[in-house]
Design a protein around this motif. Structure first.
Motif, PDB file in Angstrom:
ATOM      1  N   LEU A   1     -11.894 117.812   9.047  1.00  0.00           N
ATOM      2  CA  LEU A   1     -11.445 119.167   9.335  1.00  0.00           C
ATOM      3  C   LEU A   1     -10.280 119.569   8.436  1.00  0.00           C
ATOM      4  N   PHE A   2      -9.384 118.617   8.164  1.00  0.00           N
ATOM      5  CA  PHE A   2      -8.224 118.893   7.314  1.00  0.00           C
ATOM      6  C   PHE A   2      -8.440 118.460   5.862  1.00  0.00           C
ATOM      7  N   ARG A   3      -9.716 118.293   5.495  1.00  0.00           N
ATOM      8  CA  ARG A   3     -10.124 118.027   4.118  1.00  0.00           C
ATOM      9  C   ARG A   3      -9.486 116.773   3.532  1.00  0.00           C
ATOM     10  N   MET A   4      -9.661 115.664   4.243  1.00  0.00           N
ATOM     11  CA  MET A   4      -9.188 114.365   3.773  1.00  0.00           C
ATOM     12  C   MET A   4     -10.311 113.341   3.949  1.00  0.00           C
TER      13      MET A   4
ATOM     14  N   ILE B   1      -2.755 111.719  -2.425  1.00  0.00           N
ATOM     15  CA  ILE B   1      -2.502 111.165  -1.095  1.00  0.00           C
ATOM     16  C   ILE B   1      -2.395 112.303  -0.078  1.00  0.00           C
ATOM     17  N   GLY B   2      -3.044 112.145   1.065  1.00  0.00           N
ATOM     18  CA  GLY B   2      -2.994 113.151   2.124  1.00  0.00           C
ATOM     19  C   GLY B   2      -1.588 113.256   2.706  1.00  0.00           C
ATOM     20  N   PRO B   3      -1.010 114.450   2.729  1.00  0.00           N
ATOM     21  CA  PRO B   3       0.359 114.617   3.230  1.00  0.00           C
ATOM     22  C   PRO B   3       0.426 114.575   4.754  1.00  0.00           C
ATOM     23  N   MET B   4       1.615 114.304   5.265  1.00  0.00           N
ATOM     24  CA  MET B   4       1.826 114.228   6.713  1.00  0.00           C
ATOM     25  C   MET B   4       1.465 115.532   7.420  1.00  0.00           C
ATOM     26  N   ARG B   5       1.652 116.660   6.753  1.00  0.00           N
ATOM     27  CA  ARG B   5       1.333 117.943   7.393  1.00  0.00           C
ATOM     28  C   ARG B   5      -0.155 118.098   7.655  1.00  0.00           C
ATOM     29  N   ARG B   6      -0.977 117.236   7.101  1.00  0.00           N
ATOM     30  CA  ARG B   6      -2.410 117.216   7.417  1.00  0.00           C
ATOM     31  C   ARG B   6      -2.760 116.023   8.298  1.00  0.00           C
TER      32      ARG B   6
ATOM     33  N   ILE C   1      -2.209 100.029   4.260  1.00  0.00           N
ATOM     34  CA  ILE C   1      -1.743  98.973   3.361  1.00  0.00           C
ATOM     35  C   ILE C   1      -2.491  97.676   3.634  1.00  0.00           C
ATOM     36  N   MET C   2      -2.589  97.306   4.922  1.00  0.00           N
ATOM     37  CA  MET C   2      -3.238  96.043   5.291  1.00  0.00           C
ATOM     38  C   MET C   2      -4.739  96.041   5.007  1.00  0.00           C
ATOM     39  N   THR C   3      -5.367  97.186   5.061  1.00  0.00           N
ATOM     40  CA  THR C   3      -6.819  97.258   4.816  1.00  0.00           C
ATOM     41  C   THR C   3      -7.157  97.679   3.393  1.00  0.00           C
ATOM     42  N   LYS C   4      -6.127  97.917   2.587  1.00  0.00           N
ATOM     43  CA  LYS C   4      -6.312  98.347   1.183  1.00  0.00           C
ATOM     44  C   LYS C   4      -7.132  99.634   1.099  1.00  0.00           C
ATOM     45  N   LEU C   5      -6.756 100.591   1.950  1.00  0.00           N
ATOM     46  CA  LEU C   5      -7.391 101.899   1.971  1.00  0.00           C
ATOM     47  C   LEU C   5      -6.346 102.975   1.728  1.00  0.00           C
ATOM     48  N   ALA C   6      -6.798 104.178   1.444  1.00  0.00           N
ATOM     49  CA  ALA C   6      -5.894 105.316   1.251  1.00  0.00           C
ATOM     50  C   ALA C   6      -6.552 106.564   1.831  1.00  0.00           C
ATOM     51  N   LEU C   7      -5.733 107.419   2.433  1.00  0.00           N
ATOM     52  CA  LEU C   7      -6.210 108.691   2.951  1.00  0.00           C
ATOM     53  C   LEU C   7      -5.893 109.737   1.891  1.00  0.00           C
ATOM     54  N   ARG C   8      -6.954 110.312   1.296  1.00  0.00           N
ATOM     55  CA  ARG C   8      -6.795 111.196   0.139  1.00  0.00           C
ATOM     56  C   ARG C   8      -7.383 112.568   0.400  1.00  0.00           C
ATOM     57  N   LEU C   9      -6.891 113.549  -0.321  1.00  0.00           N
ATOM     58  CA  LEU C   9      -7.408 114.910  -0.203  1.00  0.00           C
ATOM     59  C   LEU C   9      -8.771 115.016  -0.868  1.00  0.00           C
TER      60      LEU C   9
ATOM     61  N   PRO D   1       4.156 110.261  -4.200  1.00  0.00           N
ATOM     62  CA  PRO D   1       3.219 109.413  -3.456  1.00  0.00           C
ATOM     63  C   PRO D   1       1.874 109.308  -4.177  1.00  0.00           C
ATOM     64  N   GLY D   2       1.450 108.087  -4.417  1.00  0.00           N
ATOM     65  CA  GLY D   2       0.183 107.849  -5.095  1.00  0.00           C
ATOM     66  C   GLY D   2       0.318 107.570  -6.581  1.00  0.00           C
ATOM     67  N   TYR D   3       1.497 107.769  -7.159  1.00  0.00           N
ATOM     68  CA  TYR D   3       1.679 107.553  -8.598  1.00  0.00           C
ATOM     69  C   TYR D   3       1.362 106.109  -8.978  1.00  0.00           C
ATOM     70  N   ARG D   4       1.889 105.163  -8.186  1.00  0.00           N
ATOM     71  CA  ARG D   4       1.661 103.744  -8.485  1.00  0.00           C
ATOM     72  C   ARG D   4       0.188 103.374  -8.422  1.00  0.00           C
ATOM     73  N   LEU D   5      -0.585 104.148  -7.676  1.00  0.00           N
ATOM     74  CA  LEU D   5      -2.008 103.858  -7.510  1.00  0.00           C
ATOM     75  C   LEU D   5      -2.875 104.610  -8.512  1.00  0.00           C
ATOM     76  N   GLY D   6      -2.234 105.439  -9.325  1.00  0.00           N
ATOM     77  CA  GLY D   6      -2.970 106.204 -10.325  1.00  0.00           C
ATOM     78  C   GLY D   6      -3.595 107.482  -9.805  1.00  0.00           C
TER      79      GLY D   6
END
Length: 141
Positions: free
Chosen positions: A88-91, A33-38, A132-140, A19-24
């Motif tokens: 809180l979950f560092r994202m 990319i922030g994982p589901m467990r967070r 996807i629709m807002t061109k945003l990403a939730l990242r660590l 996850p995130g490879y295509r986005l660099g």
């Protein structure tokens, strides 16, 4: 170097190594990319905060919970790059290039989150339909 989203190579399996490879983005650690467990606990924290405020001030009214969830998380993303649960979950929520999300994108994103359905549609980068629709990403962080 990963393929760009406008390239036909973007969807090829070798461009979906993680996850995130295509986005660099890196595979692990800061900027990945922030994982589901967070994500799931962060969503629960945000909703619980909204429910708590609604309980204290609005007689636990369901529409108040929804409006508080929307407004608290939107303002948090606009001002701090993440809602209380995200932080809180560092994202952090960023644009795809890593810059701040601005003011309009968080509003649209959280409106879509409030509708729930866009959150259930994901791409191979584990970004929900709302991101996807807002061109945003939730990242660590």
């Amino acid at each position: 170097m990963p393929a760009q989203s406008s390239s036909p190579e973007f969807a090829r399996p070798e461009n979906n190594r993680y996850p995130g490879y295509r986005l660099g983005y890196p595979e692990e650690g800061r900027g990945s990319i922030g994982p589901m467990r967070r994500r799931v606990p962060a969503l629960i924290v945000d909703y619980a905060l909204a429910a708590g405020v609604a309980f204290l001030f609005f007689d636990y009214e369901s529409i108040a919970i929804l409006l508080l969830f929307f407004s608290m998380s939107s303002v948090g993303i606009m001002l701090f790059g993440g809602s209380a649960g995200h932080l809180l979950f560092r994202m952090r929520v960023t644009r795809l290039d890593g810059s701040a999300p601005g003011y309009v994108r968080p509003l649209v994103r959280q409106l879509l989150v409030t509708l729930v359905l866009p959150m259930l549609v994901w791409d191979s980068d584990q970004r929900g339909g709302h991101d996807i629709m807002t061109k945003l990403a939730l990242r660590l962080v």
